[in-house]
Design an enzyme around this catalytic site. Sequence first.
Site: not given
Length: 295
Positions: A100, A102, A104
């Site tokens: 993953e 990311d 954010e």
Amino acid sequence: MAIALPKMSVLLCFCVLVMVGLVSSARFDELFQPSWALDHFIYEGELLKLKLDNYSGSGFQSKSKYMFGKVTVQIKLVEGDSAGTVTAFYMSSDGPYHNEFDFEFLGNTTGEPYLVQTNVYVNGVGNREQRLNLWFDPTKDFHSYSILWNQHQVVFLVDETPIRVHTNMESKGVPFPKDQAMGVYSSIWNADDWATQGGRVKTDWSHAPFIASYKGFEIDGCECPVSVAAADNAKKCSSSNGEKRYWWDEPTLSELSLHQSHQLLWVKANHMVYDYCSDTARFPVTPVECQHHHH
């Protein structure tokens, strides 16, 4: 019979072409589909808005999975008091040992800077957070957020400026994400247990709905059919099979250019507020990839 377009739309087409250049851009519904809370989606022409209120957040995902390439979306983040909210844009594979990448965006009280947290999971293991503030107000206008992924590196970019690089260090015994096809996702949700000042500042629902706006959806990568085995996808999506040269395998993309390296140094010196690599409380022994990262 030739149809005369109104001048305005011809101009508009021209502007769009100039902006997008040669990148394979597409409308939201060509590449993506809502994944939850369809009633929290607002469509305004090429613009998509995701809504968070005290009933629900919302999210979308790509229709396909990809192995290597570049994904970009332009986002205008929640304006005003966005404390407690998180808007995420990320790539992820499936399963307990997933990979993953990311972005954010951690909301904040009015007037304080938005923080961007990035993270990289490899084989189900994350804990590689970095946080930085941006050199602009991400709530006032659209900015592009991209992830470039090939067999040598994963690069997080903001308006084409690299803010993070995760280099392939398999030679040093560090696993690198290169054999799982990944979907592209985005969502907005309430995370006031941790998102703002470590959870001290809660979401003020009197300011709801919180809205994140999206446009400029681009995926330029190797599409992987679900029915094909992972190893075959990995083979198909790299240039090593000799049949095809993919742009992401070009030698120039195996590491940052000198200019990009300077940009990254500038970001780290001026905007980074947290780096797991220097958090000795969490990691008394420096993680291996941190010891070898030369950026």
